[in-house]
Write a protein that holds these residues in place. Structure first.
Motif, PDB file in Angstrom:
ATOM      1  N   ALA A   1       0.855  -1.188   0.000  1.00  0.00           N
ATOM      2  CA  ALA A   1       0.000   0.000   0.000  1.00  0.00           C
ATOM      3  C   ALA A   1       0.890   1.237   0.000  1.00  0.00           C
ATOM      4  CB  ALA A   1      -0.913   0.002   1.220  1.00  0.00           C
ATOM      5  N   TYR A   2       0.869   1.991  -1.088  1.00  0.00           N
ATOM      6  CA  TYR A   2       1.743   3.163  -1.236  1.00  0.00           C
ATOM      7  C   TYR A   2       0.926   4.426  -0.992  1.00  0.00           C
ATOM      8  CZ  TYR A   2       5.711   5.771  -3.300  1.00  0.00           C
ATOM      9  OH  TYR A   2       6.773   6.614  -3.526  1.00  0.00           O
ATOM     10  N   SER A   3       0.366   4.526   0.211  1.00  0.00           N
ATOM     11  CA  SER A   3      -0.417   5.688   0.611  1.00  0.00           C
ATOM     12  C   SER A   3      -0.446   5.719   2.136  1.00  0.00           C
ATOM     13  CB  SER A   3      -1.840   5.623   0.036  1.00  0.00           C
ATOM     14  OG  SER A   3      -2.484   4.423   0.423  1.00  0.00           O
ATOM     15  N   CYS A   4      -1.017   6.761   2.701  1.00  0.00           N
ATOM     16  CA  CYS A   4      -0.969   6.981   4.139  1.00  0.00           C
ATOM     17  C   CYS A   4      -1.661   5.870   4.911  1.00  0.00           C
ATOM     18  CB  CYS A   4      -1.630   8.327   4.465  1.00  0.00           C
ATOM     19  SG  CYS A   4      -1.585   8.771   6.206  1.00  0.00           S
ATOM     20  N   GLY A   5      -0.981   5.348   5.918  1.00  0.00           N
ATOM     21  CA  GLY A   5      -1.606   4.385   6.817  1.00  0.00           C
ATOM     22  C   GLY A   5      -2.464   5.086   7.860  1.00  0.00           C
TER      23      GLY A   5
ATOM     24  N   THR B   1       2.471  -0.767  14.030  1.00  0.00           N
ATOM     25  CA  THR B   1       3.418  -1.069  12.962  1.00  0.00           C
ATOM     26  C   THR B   1       2.866  -0.578  11.635  1.00  0.00           C
ATOM     27  OG1 THR B   1       2.447  -3.239  12.434  1.00  0.00           O
ATOM     28  CG2 THR B   1       4.135  -3.162  14.184  1.00  0.00           C
ATOM     29  N   LEU B   2       3.758  -0.451  10.643  1.00  0.00           N
ATOM     30  CA  LEU B   2       3.330  -0.028   9.319  1.00  0.00           C
ATOM     31  C   LEU B   2       2.318  -1.015   8.743  1.00  0.00           C
ATOM     32  CD1 LEU B   2       3.604   1.793   6.797  1.00  0.00           C
ATOM     33  CD2 LEU B   2       5.530   0.340   6.094  1.00  0.00           C
ATOM     34  N   ALA B   3       2.574  -2.308   8.876  1.00  0.00           N
ATOM     35  CA  ALA B   3       1.659  -3.303   8.336  1.00  0.00           C
ATOM     36  C   ALA B   3       0.273  -3.174   8.957  1.00  0.00           C
ATOM     37  CB  ALA B   3       2.212  -4.707   8.562  1.00  0.00           C
ATOM     38  N   ALA B   4       0.213  -2.980  10.269  1.00  0.00           N
ATOM     39  CA  ALA B   4      -1.076  -2.838  10.949  1.00  0.00           C
ATOM     40  C   ALA B   4      -1.777  -1.551  10.539  1.00  0.00           C
ATOM     41  CB  ALA B   4      -0.871  -2.883  12.466  1.00  0.00           C
ATOM     42  N   ALA B   5      -1.014  -0.475  10.363  1.00  0.00           N
ATOM     43  CA  ALA B   5      -1.610   0.802   9.962  1.00  0.00           C
ATOM     44  C   ALA B   5      -2.209   0.720   8.556  1.00  0.00           C
ATOM     45  CB  ALA B   5      -0.559   1.911  10.020  1.00  0.00           C
ATOM     46  N   GLN B   6      -1.577  -0.015   7.661  1.00  0.00           N
ATOM     47  CA  GLN B   6      -2.110  -0.137   6.307  1.00  0.00           C
ATOM     48  C   GLN B   6      -3.351  -1.029   6.276  1.00  0.00           C
ATOM     49  OE1 GLN B   6      -1.429   1.918   4.255  1.00  0.00           O
ATOM     50  NE2 GLN B   6       0.750   2.384   4.076  1.00  0.00           N
TER      51      GLN B   6
ATOM     52  N   GLU C   1      -9.270  -1.423   5.907  1.00  0.00           N
ATOM     53  CA  GLU C   1     -10.523  -1.810   6.560  1.00  0.00           C
ATOM     54  C   GLU C   1     -11.410  -0.595   6.787  1.00  0.00           C
ATOM     55  OE1 GLU C   1     -13.566  -3.947   8.232  1.00  0.00           O
ATOM     56  OE2 GLU C   1     -11.853  -4.674   7.047  1.00  0.00           O
ATOM     57  N   LEU C   2     -10.821   0.536   7.142  1.00  0.00           N
ATOM     58  CA  LEU C   2     -11.592   1.767   7.325  1.00  0.00           C
ATOM     59  C   LEU C   2     -12.292   2.150   6.031  1.00  0.00           C
ATOM     60  CD1 LEU C   2     -12.324   4.185   9.167  1.00  0.00           C
ATOM     61  CD2 LEU C   2     -10.275   5.330   8.293  1.00  0.00           C
ATOM     62  N   ILE C   3     -11.585   2.055   4.909  1.00  0.00           N
ATOM     63  CA  ILE C   3     -12.188   2.376   3.615  1.00  0.00           C
ATOM     64  C   ILE C   3     -13.357   1.435   3.320  1.00  0.00           C
ATOM     65  CG2 ILE C   3     -11.802   2.376   1.120  1.00  0.00           C
ATOM     66  CD1 ILE C   3      -8.923   3.296   1.699  1.00  0.00           C
ATOM     67  N   CYS C   4     -13.161   0.152   3.561  1.00  0.00           N
ATOM     68  CA  CYS C   4     -14.230  -0.822   3.302  1.00  0.00           C
ATOM     69  C   CYS C   4     -15.463  -0.514   4.146  1.00  0.00           C
ATOM     70  CB  CYS C   4     -13.726  -2.235   3.589  1.00  0.00           C
ATOM     71  SG  CYS C   4     -12.473  -2.843   2.435  1.00  0.00           S
ATOM     72  N   ARG C   5     -15.252  -0.143   5.414  1.00  0.00           N
ATOM     73  CA  ARG C   5     -16.388   0.165   6.284  1.00  0.00           C
ATOM     74  C   ARG C   5     -17.047   1.480   5.891  1.00  0.00           C
ATOM     75  NH1 ARG C   5     -12.911  -0.663  10.597  1.00  0.00           N
ATOM     76  NH2 ARG C   5     -13.591   1.293  11.542  1.00  0.00           N
TER      77      ARG C   5
ATOM     78  N   SER D   1      -3.494  -3.416  -3.495  1.00  0.00           N
ATOM     79  CA  SER D   1      -3.669  -3.671  -2.064  1.00  0.00           C
ATOM     80  C   SER D   1      -5.131  -3.569  -1.643  1.00  0.00           C
ATOM     81  CB  SER D   1      -2.816  -2.707  -1.234  1.00  0.00           C
ATOM     82  OG  SER D   1      -3.160  -1.357  -1.482  1.00  0.00           O
ATOM     83  N   PHE D   2      -5.828  -2.504  -2.074  1.00  0.00           N
ATOM     84  CA  PHE D   2      -7.232  -2.372  -1.680  1.00  0.00           C
ATOM     85  C   PHE D   2      -8.087  -3.463  -2.305  1.00  0.00           C
ATOM     86  CE2 PHE D   2     -11.498  -1.115  -2.909  1.00  0.00           C
ATOM     87  CZ  PHE D   2     -12.073  -0.953  -1.650  1.00  0.00           C
ATOM     88  N   MET D   3      -7.913  -3.690  -3.593  1.00  0.00           N
ATOM     89  CA  MET D   3      -8.747  -4.663  -4.285  1.00  0.00           C
ATOM     90  C   MET D   3      -8.585  -6.057  -3.697  1.00  0.00           C
ATOM     91  SD  MET D   3      -8.235  -3.235  -8.179  1.00  0.00           S
ATOM     92  CE  MET D   3      -9.003  -4.663  -8.960  1.00  0.00           C
ATOM     93  N   GLY D   4      -7.336  -6.451  -3.445  1.00  0.00           N
ATOM     94  CA  GLY D   4      -7.098  -7.763  -2.863  1.00  0.00           C
ATOM     95  C   GLY D   4      -7.714  -7.888  -1.484  1.00  0.00           C
TER      96      GLY D   4
END
Length: 401
Positions: free
Chosen positions: A149-153, A160-165, A170-174, A193-196
């Motif tokens: 994910a090449y955008s703001c977490g 962690t970066l992984a958790a922030a992304q 998930e925030l976008i999906c909700r 990243s989002f689509m997957g």
């Protein structure tokens, strides 16, 4: 992985020169003027604090005065100055608004070009894909999180970066209220990243478009078997017919910065004609504080060709009569932390890429990540998520947390 040569990456910049122990004194009026300006930001030349400038060639100050951040950044790339904490340097510099006190003539010409010409036309739109996103998938895998994910977490509850992304996705999906079986369009899908994530966790089908060959190839291989379609396509080619009917949701994460103010309205018209009557559109974009500010010349030349962050008013103008703004969420301070995490990953992985990319590229990329971190820390840049509807959400929209 094919990597560009250092010369191709930075144009005509001279190779970095070894620093000298004792730089010549600041003998000219321009040099003394820049030193005085930096003092207003509590930045000392050859001081002992981590955000102080360590000057190896006083001509770097004259370049900064003559060319603004383009001269300052290119002098850094060439090894003319250093700083132990570039992010802190730019935080102080921008909080003191020193950029408003330097007005080189060449910046005025750049501003005129931005105002007069469409630098993000259909032909030019592909330049950023080749220059930036096609740098190499292995390079970005080393710098980014596992989902690429090449955008703001979203760091609210992340460590962690992984958790922030994952939290951001998930925030976008909700926010979009995704339900199994929905059809989603991702404008500027990146490495998918989002689509997957949305397909695996929310059961949706997605179509994504990108102008990067490397991104499209990577996403097609990584997400083979999921109901996802990745297209190498300009967003202006999208319509109801091209999509096989209108979609239920649209998302665009970190792509609107490549659209340009002359195309904002057309972009929104494309989104409006692709979205179903009851659909929602989430726009995730970096934003600027002033409508008439000019894109940074160093970033434009060396990082994102033809890029242009929008102002909140420009987005408002673009959606006028097309969409209702249901929600605007600013978590720009989280980009500081995201960029610092990317920088840590980049530096840790650098030995793998040093031979192919060279030290000038190393300094360029460090300057990019840390100067941007400082800009977000100083609140000179924002990160907005807009939730837009065509006809208004019955009963009102409620933002999920």
């Amino acid at each position: 992985m094919a990597q560009p040569s250092p010369a191709a990456a930075v144009g005509t910049i001279e190779p970095a020169t070894p620093p000298v122990d004792q730089p010549p004194p600041l003998s000219t009026a321009p040099q003394q003027l820049v030193a005085g300006l930096l003092g207003k930001a509590d930045i000392r030349i050859n001081g002992d604090r981590p955000w102080d400038m360590q000057l190896h060639d006083p001509a770097a100050l004259e370049r900064a005065l003559a060319e603004g951040n383009l001269g300052l950044g290119e002098a850094y790339m060439a090894g003319a100055w250093d700083c132990d904490q570039l992010d802190g340097f730019f935080d102080r510099l921008l909080r003191a608004h020193l950029d408003r006190e330097v007005h080189p003539a060449r910046i005025a010409w750049h501003a005129l070009q931005v105002r007069m010409f469409n630098r993000q036309s259909r032909t030019r739109a592909w330049q950023v894909g080749k220059a930036h996103y096609d740098l190499g998938n292995a390079f970005y895998e080393a710098m980014l999180d596992p989902l690429m994910a090449y955008s703001c977490g979203y760091w609210r509850n992340a460590g962690t970066l992984a958790a922030a992304q994952v939290a951001k996705l998930e925030l976008i999906c909700r926010k979009l209220g995704l339900q199994p079986g929905m059809r989603v369009l991702d404008i500027g899908c990146g490495w998918g990243s989002f689509m997957g994530y949305a397909a695996e966790h929310h059961g949706v089908q997605c179509i994504g478009v990108t102008v990067s060959k490397e991104q499209a190839r990577y996403a097609q291989e990584r997400y083979a078997g999921l109901p996802l379609e990745f297209r190498l396509q300009d967003y202006r080619e999208l319509d109801e017919h091209a999509l096989g009917g209108r979609v239920d949701r649209i998302v665009s994460v970190g792509m609107f910065e490549h659209v340009g103010h002359k195309n904002h309205r057309q972009y929104m018209e494309v989104a409006e004609r692709c979205l179903g009557d009851d659909g929602l559109f989430l726009l995730h974009t970096i934003g600027k504080n002033e409508r008439d500010s000019t894109p940074d010349r160093w970033i434009d030349k060396h990082i994102f060709p033809n890029g242009e962050t929008p102002s909140i008013g420009q987005i408002g103008d673009a959606i006028d009569g097309l969409f209702i703004a249901e929600d605007v969420h600013n978590f720009g301070a989280d980009y500081d932390r995201t960029l610092m995490a990317w920088h840590a990953n980049f530096e840790a992985a650098w030995p793998r890429f040093a031979h192919d990319l060279g030290e000038t590229f190393h300094r360029k990329w460090r300057y990019y990540l840390l100067s941007c971190a400082g800009a977000f820390r100083a609140r000179e840049l924002q990160l907005w998520q807009w939730v837009l509807s065509r006809n208004g959400v019955s009963g009102g929209y409620r933002r999920p947390e």
